[in-house]
Motif scaffolding. Sequence first.
Motif, PDB file in Angstrom:
ATOM      1  N   THR A 191       0.867  -1.189   0.000  1.00 44.75           N
ATOM      2  CA  THR A 191       0.000   0.000   0.000  1.00 44.75           C
ATOM      3  C   THR A 191       0.902   1.236   0.000  1.00 44.75           C
ATOM      4  OG1 THR A 191      -0.112  -0.192   2.413  1.00 44.75           O
ATOM      5  CG2 THR A 191      -1.961  -1.065   1.147  1.00 44.75           C
ATOM      6  N   PRO A 192       1.409   1.639  -1.156  1.00 44.34           N
ATOM      7  CA  PRO A 192       2.412   2.711  -1.208  1.00 44.34           C
ATOM      8  C   PRO A 192       1.862   4.097  -0.909  1.00 44.34           C
ATOM      9  CG  PRO A 192       1.852   1.992  -3.420  1.00 44.34           C
ATOM     10  CD  PRO A 192       1.177   1.037  -2.482  1.00 44.34           C
ATOM     11  N   VAL A 193       0.550   4.317  -1.060  1.00 46.96           N
ATOM     12  CA  VAL A 193      -0.008   5.640  -0.774  1.00 46.96           C
ATOM     13  C   VAL A 193      -0.248   5.723   0.720  1.00 46.96           C
ATOM     14  CG1 VAL A 193      -1.829   7.296  -1.281  1.00 46.96           C
ATOM     15  CG2 VAL A 193      -1.078   5.686  -3.043  1.00 46.96           C
ATOM     16  N   SER A 194       0.742   6.257   1.424  1.00 47.93           N
ATOM     17  CA  SER A 194       0.723   6.240   2.881  1.00 47.93           C
ATOM     18  C   SER A 194       1.395   7.486   3.426  1.00 47.93           C
ATOM     19  CB  SER A 194       1.452   4.986   3.389  1.00 47.93           C
ATOM     20  OG  SER A 194       1.545   4.974   4.788  1.00 47.93           O
ATOM     21  N   PHE A 195       0.951   7.928   4.590  1.00 46.73           N
ATOM     22  CA  PHE A 195       1.550   9.082   5.243  1.00 46.73           C
ATOM     23  C   PHE A 195       2.998   8.754   5.602  1.00 46.73           C
ATOM     24  CE2 PHE A 195       2.171  12.326   8.471  1.00 46.73           C
ATOM     25  CZ  PHE A 195       1.411  13.388   7.989  1.00 46.73           C
ATOM     26  N   PRO A 196       3.939   9.634   5.294  1.00 50.61           N
ATOM     27  CA  PRO A 196       5.352   9.296   5.493  1.00 50.61           C
ATOM     28  C   PRO A 196       5.757   9.182   6.955  1.00 50.61           C
ATOM     29  CG  PRO A 196       5.129  11.594   4.819  1.00 50.61           C
ATOM     30  CD  PRO A 196       3.768  10.979   4.684  1.00 50.61           C
ATOM     31  N   LEU A 197       6.712   8.288   7.205  1.00 51.80           N
ATOM     32  CA  LEU A 197       7.396   8.132   8.483  1.00 51.80           C
ATOM     33  C   LEU A 197       6.523   7.617   9.613  1.00 51.80           C
ATOM     34  CD1 LEU A 197       9.805  11.208   8.567  1.00 51.80           C
ATOM     35  CD2 LEU A 197      10.123   8.971   7.516  1.00 51.80           C
TER      36      LEU A 197
ATOM     37  N   HIS B  55       3.612   4.198  10.631  1.00 53.92           N
ATOM     38  CA  HIS B  55       3.318   2.843  10.175  1.00 53.92           C
ATOM     39  C   HIS B  55       1.869   2.734   9.711  1.00 53.92           C
ATOM     40  CE1 HIS B  55       3.840  -1.325   9.511  1.00 53.92           C
ATOM     41  NE2 HIS B  55       3.208  -1.746  10.590  1.00 53.92           N
ATOM     42  N   ASN B  56       0.953   2.338  10.615  1.00 55.84           N
ATOM     43  CA  ASN B  56      -0.424   2.156  10.158  1.00 55.84           C
ATOM     44  C   ASN B  56      -1.411   3.162  10.728  1.00 55.84           C
ATOM     45  OD1 ASN B  56      -0.515   1.081  12.771  1.00 55.84           O
ATOM     46  ND2 ASN B  56      -0.298  -1.003  12.017  1.00 55.84           N
TER      47      ASN B  56
ATOM     48  N   LEU C 248      -3.777  11.357  16.267  1.00 50.62           N
ATOM     49  CA  LEU C 248      -5.008  11.547  15.507  1.00 50.62           C
ATOM     50  C   LEU C 248      -5.840  10.262  15.446  1.00 50.62           C
ATOM     51  CD1 LEU C 248      -3.727  13.680  12.490  1.00 50.62           C
ATOM     52  CD2 LEU C 248      -4.739  14.472  14.642  1.00 50.62           C
ATOM     53  N   ASN C 249      -5.171   9.109  15.650  1.00 52.35           N
ATOM     54  CA  ASN C 249      -5.837   7.805  15.619  1.00 52.35           C
ATOM     55  C   ASN C 249      -6.645   7.576  14.343  1.00 52.35           C
ATOM     56  OD1 ASN C 249      -4.992   6.553  18.036  1.00 52.35           O
ATOM     57  ND2 ASN C 249      -6.362   7.861  19.218  1.00 52.35           N
ATOM     58  N   ILE C 250      -6.033   7.900  13.224  1.00 53.83           N
ATOM     59  CA  ILE C 250      -6.632   7.593  11.930  1.00 53.83           C
ATOM     60  C   ILE C 250      -5.620   6.812  11.102  1.00 53.83           C
ATOM     61  CG2 ILE C 250      -8.182   9.576  11.930  1.00 53.83           C
ATOM     62  CD1 ILE C 250      -6.225  11.020  10.117  1.00 53.83           C
ATOM     63  N   LYS C 251      -6.128   6.031  10.146  1.00 52.29           N
ATOM     64  CA  LYS C 251      -5.237   5.224   9.318  1.00 52.29           C
ATOM     65  C   LYS C 251      -4.258   6.113   8.563  1.00 52.29           C
ATOM     66  CE  LYS C 251      -7.977   2.810   6.758  1.00 52.29           C
ATOM     67  NZ  LYS C 251      -8.409   1.770   5.792  1.00 52.29           N
ATOM     68  N   SER C 252      -3.045   5.646   8.441  1.00 55.42           N
ATOM     69  CA  SER C 252      -2.007   6.420   7.755  1.00 55.42           C
ATOM     70  C   SER C 252      -1.922   6.068   6.278  1.00 55.42           C
ATOM     71  CB  SER C 252      -0.642   6.144   8.405  1.00 55.42           C
ATOM     72  OG  SER C 252      -0.281   4.780   8.239  1.00 55.42           O
TER      73      SER C 252
ATOM     74  N   LYS D  97       1.030  -3.277   6.567  1.00 56.51           N
ATOM     75  CA  LYS D  97       0.530  -2.383   7.607  1.00 56.51           C
ATOM     76  C   LYS D  97       0.132  -3.128   8.881  1.00 56.51           C
ATOM     77  CE  LYS D  97       1.223   1.220   5.140  1.00 56.51           C
ATOM     78  NZ  LYS D  97       2.386   2.072   5.455  1.00 56.51           N
ATOM     79  N   ARG D  98       0.495  -4.389   8.972  1.00 52.77           N
ATOM     80  CA  ARG D  98       0.286  -5.113  10.221  1.00 52.77           C
ATOM     81  C   ARG D  98       1.369  -4.717  11.215  1.00 52.77           C
ATOM     82  NH1 ARG D  98      -1.175 -10.712   6.950  1.00 52.77           N
ATOM     83  NH2 ARG D  98      -2.905  -9.736   5.826  1.00 52.77           N
ATOM     84  N   GLU D  99       1.107  -4.918  12.503  1.00 56.87           N
ATOM     85  CA  GLU D  99       2.049  -4.481  13.529  1.00 56.87           C
ATOM     86  C   GLU D  99       3.424  -5.115  13.309  1.00 56.87           C
ATOM     87  OE1 GLU D  99       1.095  -2.124  15.578  1.00 56.87           O
ATOM     88  OE2 GLU D  99      -0.854  -2.247  14.643  1.00 56.87           O
ATOM     89  N   ASN D 100       4.466  -4.354  13.602  1.00 54.01           N
ATOM     90  CA  ASN D 100       5.827  -4.880  13.526  1.00 54.01           C
ATOM     91  C   ASN D 100       6.155  -5.640  14.804  1.00 54.01           C
ATOM     92  OD1 ASN D 100       6.527  -3.900  10.974  1.00 54.01           O
ATOM     93  ND2 ASN D 100       7.069  -1.898  11.792  1.00 54.01           N
ATOM     94  N   TYR D 101       6.634  -6.853  14.635  1.00 52.38           N
ATOM     95  CA  TYR D 101       7.066  -7.690  15.764  1.00 52.38           C
ATOM     96  C   TYR D 101       8.541  -8.021  15.590  1.00 52.38           C
ATOM     97  CZ  TYR D 101       2.914  -8.902  18.517  1.00 52.38           C
ATOM     98  OH  TYR D 101       1.855  -8.876  19.383  1.00 52.38           O
TER      99      TYR D 101
END
Length: 631
Positions: free
Chosen positions: A216-222, A224-225, A230-234, A389-393
């Motif tokens: 999903t390349p269209v994402s807010f920079p720097l 993760h998800n 703001l608690n909104i999707k990035s 965009k799943r959590e990093n582990y």
Amino acid sequence: MSALYFYLFFIVYPILAMWPKIFKKAGRQTWEAFVPGYNYAIANKISGQPWWWALFLIIPGIHIFMWMVINVSLIRKFGKVSVVDTLLGIFFPFVPMYQIAGDENAKANYTTDWENAKQVAERTAGDHIVLFLSLPILGHILAYTLGAAQSKKKSKKSKIKEWGDTVLFALIAASGIRTYVFEPFQIPTGSMEKTLLVGDFLFVNKLAYGPKVPVTPVSFPLVHNFIPYLNIKSYVGVEKLEYTRLPGFTDVNRYDVVVFNYPSGDTAVYDPRMPFGLMGHDYHGLIIGEAQHQFQLANQNNFNKVNELKNKLRERIYTDSTITNPDSLYDAKLEEIKSKDFYVDWSTFLDELEKWKAKARYEFAVNKRTYNQGSYVDHMGVIPRPVDKRENYIKRCVGIPGDSLEVIDAQLYVNGTPAPIFEHQNLRYEADRNQLASLVGLMNRMGLEENRDYRVSYDDQTKAFLFLTAEEHKELSQHITLTPKLDEDVAYYKNFDDVEMKINNLSYYPKHPDVHNTSTNFQKFYIPRKGDKIQLTRKNVIWYKRVITAYEGHTFEEKDGQYYIDGELANDYTFEMNYYWMMGDNRYNSADSRVWGFVPEDHIVGKASLVWLSKNPNGGFRTERFFTWIK
């Protein structure tokens, strides 16, 4: 939407945006606007930016932002610097482009007059928009700081020319490095202690295994998800790519410390009040817990009746001294209770497990609530998560494709050979609480912390648990008796079909009632390798059904003892990806592959390489850990 459509749009956009006319007004040749790629380089030249910025348009994850930078820079060269112009240039660039093309007096020589208060205010407001969209809050601070450093004379270039665009480009460059080279990562939990500590800040090397092209390349920079605070999707899903990994320096090796996307995070329960906006990471574990609650709730009256009869039966039998064999009599009388129409027990739950799991999914997705510690908790429903965009582990890779693994009494075996005990790996021991109390001074000198490294047993207050490395165990065992502490054995249950054991089995992969695994005893299994073919047997289906459906994207059905994949009868299956098995070095306090299973290759993010900073959650910094390599 496929990325191909985005690139096609980039090709036709300059024509649709009237660039031939705009180029002519800037003193360029009209034909230059028609040459794909070259036209973007010329647009950068007109704007006073380096021509090679146009090369970033080909890189997924950066291309859309570079396109925005080019648009904003170009319209500003024609004097469109206001808040409205800036927003239009970012989100609806056709409007200002058409305005410029249709303006007979438009010229590409606009320069802010820093002695003109109106122009300065207009320009500053526009720059704030650019920076806020790229770097919220901090963007404003940068705007004021950099603005104060600028020259105020129209005839001279500013000390930091076009700083709004420059900072935005720097942010895009940083986003490119984060996506394709290395990424900072913080250790939030103790699952890797004491190899990695809570508060460690790492660099994750993405070049080691080859960087993944964003799905999903269209994402807010720097970020993760989610955008912090703001608690909104990035990210937005308007463009989706197939899994692609660029060449790396090495494969994932056995015992590497690896960062990966959480495999069980394909679906998540969204609650912005919780850390990371999630009500627990393991959605599938939450489903099982909610299914048990739904069963209990639906049968509560019957449970109460059965428990009342059982209590009366116990009281009558075990208080009567004339009964010589109370256990046998109780078991016999219990059969009478089981014959009652209202009798219900947890074996019924297991028989109808899929039914109750379906009710749990409905509760999460539609009613948007879950039962937790005696009351319902409302949340915001279920959200799907794309792979990247799943959590990093972060865990240690203890098994690679083609390996067979088994855990016997807390010892991991890889292909029949005992796995090494790593220098900082935590092992669990049991000790007498009174003996332990006499060693508090020694443990303080060793740096052992209460609740993290040792704590009193909840079940038996005379005992304590210690989580120690091999060196720590060697030191303390000279003073007290330390016994390895294992999970309950099969012998704990009355027999292999014990209902309590079957329900406990749902807590460990493959989360099936008939597969008995614990954190210290885990049945032998095989890690799939790309190209491996397996026969579809009941045992294999239990272990690999999630691989086939969730990770490799097929439908799977069982009808009349036969298996159907994508609607077609199938006797075997060939794996399409490599898989890995991850475990935390803090083996007894780690939610890892023992809980959620295999990690597909498309979830691998990179190799954890370096601790560059370590902050103690209790205050201060662990300077001895600064710039240390991870082993």
